[in-house]
Motif scaffolding. Structure first.
Motif, mmCIF file in Angstrom:
data_model
loop_
_atom_site.group_PDB
_atom_site.id
_atom_site.type_symbol
_atom_site.label_atom_id
_atom_site.label_comp_id
_atom_site.label_asym_id
_atom_site.label_seq_id
_atom_site.Cartn_x
_atom_site.Cartn_y
_atom_site.Cartn_z
ATOM 1 N N PHE A 90 35.173 95.648 28.775
ATOM 2 C CA PHE A 90 35.298 95.572 30.236
ATOM 3 C C PHE A 90 35.743 94.188 30.683
ATOM 4 N N VAL A 91 35.871 93.283 29.734
ATOM 5 C CA VAL A 91 36.517 91.985 29.976
ATOM 6 C C VAL A 91 37.607 91.869 28.911
ATOM 7 N N PRO A 92 38.828 91.523 29.312
ATOM 8 C CA PRO A 92 39.900 91.547 28.315
ATOM 9 C C PRO A 92 40.028 90.256 27.517
ATOM 10 N N THR A 93 40.495 90.416 26.296
ATOM 11 C CA THR A 93 40.957 89.270 25.514
ATOM 12 C C THR A 93 42.470 89.424 25.395
ATOM 13 N N CYS A 94 43.116 88.546 24.668
ATOM 14 C CA CYS A 94 44.578 88.625 24.521
ATOM 15 C C CYS A 94 44.991 90.003 24.024
ATOM 16 N N ALA A 95 44.278 90.463 22.955
ATOM 17 C CA ALA A 95 44.656 91.720 22.322
ATOM 18 C C ALA A 95 44.474 92.897 23.266
ATOM 19 N N THR A 96 43.478 92.849 24.120
ATOM 20 C CA THR A 96 43.226 93.978 25.013
ATOM 21 C C THR A 96 44.457 94.252 25.874
ATOM 22 N N CYS A 97 45.021 93.219 26.459
ATOM 23 C CA CYS A 97 46.153 93.410 27.358
ATOM 24 C C CYS A 97 47.470 93.586 26.599
ATOM 25 N N HIS A 98 47.614 92.859 25.504
ATOM 26 C CA HIS A 98 48.928 92.852 24.854
ATOM 27 C C HIS A 98 49.088 93.917 23.765
ATOM 28 N N MET A 99 47.973 94.421 23.218
ATOM 29 C CA MET A 99 48.114 95.304 22.059
ATOM 30 C C MET A 99 47.261 96.566 22.090
ATOM 31 N N SER A 100 46.082 96.477 22.687
ATOM 32 C CA SER A 100 45.126 97.583 22.528
ATOM 33 C C SER A 100 45.537 98.849 23.271
ATOM 34 N N PRO A 118 53.145 92.359 19.802
ATOM 35 C CA PRO A 118 52.471 91.729 20.946
ATOM 36 C C PRO A 118 53.384 91.495 22.150
ATOM 37 N N SER A 119 54.707 91.587 21.942
ATOM 38 C CA SER A 119 55.595 91.385 23.097
ATOM 39 C C SER A 119 56.046 92.713 23.697
ATOM 40 N N ASP A 120 55.462 93.796 23.243
ATOM 41 C CA ASP A 120 55.871 95.122 23.696
ATOM 42 C C ASP A 120 55.667 95.291 25.203
ATOM 43 N N ARG A 121 54.707 94.576 25.784
ATOM 44 C CA ARG A 121 54.414 94.729 27.217
ATOM 45 C C ARG A 121 54.860 93.498 28.015
ATOM 46 N N GLN A 141 57.185 96.022 31.575
ATOM 47 C CA GLN A 141 56.332 95.633 32.703
ATOM 48 C C GLN A 141 55.478 96.817 33.168
ATOM 49 N N ALA A 142 56.086 97.998 33.129
ATOM 50 C CA ALA A 142 55.317 99.192 33.514
ATOM 51 C C ALA A 142 54.147 99.395 32.553
ATOM 52 N N ALA A 143 54.418 99.151 31.258
ATOM 53 C CA ALA A 143 53.350 99.322 30.258
ATOM 54 C C ALA A 143 52.222 98.327 30.488
ATOM 55 N N MET A 144 52.589 97.067 30.800
ATOM 56 C CA MET A 144 51.546 96.058 31.042
ATOM 57 C C MET A 144 50.767 96.388 32.311
ATOM 58 N N LYS A 145 51.487 96.828 33.345
ATOM 59 C CA LYS A 145 50.798 97.153 34.599
ATOM 60 C C LYS A 145 49.849 98.337 34.408
ATOM 61 N N GLN A 146 50.208 99.205 33.470
ATOM 62 C CA GLN A 146 49.305 100.323 33.153
ATOM 63 C C GLN A 146 47.986 99.809 32.569
#
Lengths: 290, 413
Positions: free
Chosen positions: B252-262, B273-276, B296-301
């Motif tokens: 419920f709190v993100p780390t780098c991997a949560t936003c970029h990979m998980s 890791p640059s997919d989003r 960007q859509a993937a990251m915003k998701q």
């Protein structure tokens, strides 16, 4: 206890001394191989090596003095015996300390250094003591010899079980020494604890001879596995492969067991299922006719 | 012969044999049900020695998910195709593991990694195409244009081999070409014997390389609300939750991997890791990535799993304004440098004049930091570690440029 007199062929006390000398020598070679695998990481690993060499030399030196200077033979023998008992018991603790004391599981017991192996020293020490403390012409003497051979086969049973468990008994033939040493234990235990006759003794001898055969087959299989084993040199293959000397424990113990049975035979009736047991006063019990 | 002793002997022997079978049967199946005897032995024999020699290696392995699933030492250490075989106490092993070993079970993940900037691109950023096979460069260029087909970084020659080996290569080896034909090593993030998802999810794991003045992501994260909350609530998070079923209940709190990979709440997991990511923020002049809209859509998701869309849009809009503004500032500095070279004022090789370093630090340190700070919620990094030094260096650059021009003009022709 004064040494028995007579021809060397029938001098079973001498045979036991020879057995002990041979085994201390064999243990020196075995320990060298086994602890080389560990590269003698702990200094304590040199103790059984040096002790085996010293015991072999000292015992071989005093055995010829058995008749001329029995006190020297006796006391040096006792010294070696007590030291062997101590080395063996300490070895068990050290071997278990390699892993089992930290992680008490079947796996750690399986893969720890063979914890039963150092008991070979204890067994040899007790054998030397028995050879000095028990009158060689009494039925008690062969009973102790058979008992110690039985102890050896218990060790073989545990040894072959844990050693082959490391492979998960990948080859079903690996069960063979487990089963055969179980048979040896069963039969030798009966020799000690039940009323038997000469025919049963002969059957025991056959069971023991089969153990010898199992040992020879085991040696061939271990040697063959070592030749196939990855490793730059044959020595490395032997170190990291199947222990070539381990199966030879079988014929070795067969020799000890047969000495015991051979000396016990005159004390066992030909046909009756009765064994003469030593009485409380040290004399022999009257056979019980069932 | 009396029957009774024979009977007792047989019963005793049989009892012992049955007992031996039962003890053996009590062993975990995962230890004994192996395709080779060597793999059975490896389930305990390796640990027997290595517990004495490298206790932590065995202990870390025992903590791993691999150990829980019965993957033993030899499973990973058996030589993969084209790997050097080493005889090791009765086992044939690969002493040095690469992604080639991990891929034997995790092939799709390896393929994602290969397409990422962590692979050949990362290596080439320092060493250029050196060591990479033409087909590896070709493959990388398909997904990361301009990333692998490039010369070695000029600083590698200027700073020397020891700096490159103990400095640059320590991070950029994540994409090192291996002798077995594979690229990279998974243990850079997952560590060697823990093979841990939880460790790979830690900000400090990414921060082993993503820190310092040239890419201050770890420091920016520490400053951000994400970082503050992570340190406050780390013990409540399920860092080891399986990636494919990870939810915001676990993290419920993100780390780098949560936003970029998980694969948060059913989103696709990725090992790129640059997919989003929608911009090349590391470049002097940032341009959108070719897949900007999808990325960007993937990251915003991912953002929307915790934040409302207006907040997300505001953050993106603010950050994109910082990108535009930083581009303009770097552009000005770049034009000064280009003008000096065009007019023959600056003719020396790169990184031989003080002004080279001023310009390099301006975009490489300050410019990047301001852009990363803007996207990652690091206000101090946008301002005091980004725009402020950028301004100072621009002034310095101009002064040095003018001095060079004066010096050039006074030189006898």
């Amino acid at each position: 206890m004064h040494p028995a007199r007579g021809s060397w062929r029938t001098d079973h006390q001498l045979w036991i001394e020879a057995f002990a000398v041979f085994n201390f020598g064999g243990l020196a070679a075995d320990i060298f191989l086994a602890h080389s695998q560990n590269r003698f990481r702990h200094e304590a690993e040199y103790v059984p090596l040096y002790f085996s060499i010293a015991a072999t030399i000292a015992l071989a030196a005093v055995v010829p003095l058995r008749r001329s200077r029995p006190a020297v033979w006796r006391d040096v023998g006792y010294l070696i015996a007590w030291l062997a008992v101590a080395v063996g018991l300490a070895g068990v603790i050290f071997h278990l300390d390699s892993r089992f004391f930290y992680d008490r599981t079947i796996r750690s017991l399986t893969y720890a250094a063979p914890f039963a192996a150092p008991l070979a020293y204890t067994g040899l020490g007790l054998l030397l003591m028995a050879n000095r403390m028990v009158a060689p012409d009494t039925p008690e003497w062969p009973r102790w010899v058979v008992f110690l051979a039985l102890g050896g086969f218990v060790g073989n049973f545990i040894f072959s079980l844990t050693d082959h468990a490391q492979n998960g008994f990948f080859n079903p033939l690996e069960w063979l020494p487990v089963a055969s040493s179980a048979c040896a234990i069963g039969f030798l235990l009966v020799v000690l604890e039940a009323r038997i006759d000469q025919a049963f003794l002969r059957l025991c001898a056959v069971v023991l001879l089969v153990q010898g055969l199992v040992g020879a087959v085991g040696f061939a299989l271990h040697a063959e596995a070592d030749l196939r084993q990855p490793g730059a040199t044959l020595f490395e293959r032997i170190l990291s492969g199947a222990p070539p000397m381990a199966p030879l424990l079988f014929p070795n113990l067969v020799a000890l067991g047969l000495i015991g049975l051979w000396v016990l035979a005159p004390h066992v009736r030909e046909h009756a299922d009765v064994v003469e047991r030593p009485g409380r006063d040290g004399g022999e019990q009257r056979p019980r006719a069932d | 012969m009396a029957f009774r002793p024979v009977f007792i002997a047989v019963v005793l022997a049989f009892g012992l044999i049955v007992a031996a079978f039962l003890v053996n049967r009590a062993r975990p199946r995962v230890e004994t049900d192996q395709p080779t005897a060597a793999l059975v032995r490896a389930s305990g024999k390796c640990a027997e020695c290595h517990l004495q020699q490298q206790y932590s290696v065995v202990h870390e392995y025992e903590l791993s998910a691999h150990a829980g699933k019965g993957v033993n030492c030899l499973d990973c250490h058996q030589p993969a195709a084209s790997q050097q075989k080493t005889d090791h106490h009765g086992f044939v092993i690969a002493a040095k593991l690469t992604a080639g070993n991990c891929r034997s079970c995790h092939e799709p993940i390896y393929q994602e990694f290969l397409r990422s900037r962590h692979a050949a691109t990362s290596w080439a950023a320092v060493f250029g195409e050196e060591g990479l096979k033409p087909e590896q460069v070709e493959f990388s260029e398909r997904y990361q244009p301009g990333g692998a087909r490039r010369p070695a970084h000029p600083l590698t020659k200027l700073e020397g081999g020891s700096a490159t080996t103990s400095g640059c290569a320590q991070c950029h080896s994540v994409g090192k070409p291996n002798d077995d034909g594979t690229i990279g090593t998974c243990t850079a993030c997952h560590t060697r014997h823990t093979s841990s998802v939880a460790i790979a999810r830690l900000p400090t794991t990414c921060g082993q390389c993503h820190l310092g003045p040239d890419h201050s992501q770890l420091e920016i994260y520490e400053e951000s609300k994400h970082g503050v909350m992570f340190h406050a609530q780390e013990k409540l998070l399920k860092l080891d939750a399986p990636p494919k079923s990870l939810t915001t209940r676990d993290m419920f709190v993100p780390t780098c991997a949560t936003c970029h990979m998980s694969g948060l709440n059913g989103q696709k997991v990725t090992h790129d890791p640059s997919d989003r990511l929608s911009y090349y923020l590391a470049d002097p002049i940032t341009k959108p990535r070719p897949n900007r809209d999808r990325a960007q859509a993937a990251m915003k998701q991912i953002c929307v799993q915790c934040h409302t869309p207006p907040l997300i849009e505001r953050v993106y809009a603010d950050a994109e304004r910082v990108v535009v503004s930083t581009n303009e500032k770097v552009q000005v500095a770049g034009e000064i440098m280009a003008g000096l070279r065009k007019d023959g004022v600056l003719t020396s090789a790169p990184f031989t004049q003080p002004i080279d370093f001023v310009y390099f630090d301006l975009w490489h340190y300050d410019g990047r930091t301001s852009k990363h700070g803007a996207f990652m919620g690091g206000a101090d990094f946008v301002q005091w570690h980004g725009n402020y030094p950028m301004l100072a260096r621009t002034v310095e650059l101009k002064a040095k440029g003018e001095a060079l021009r004066r010096q050039h003009a006074s030189r006898p022709r």
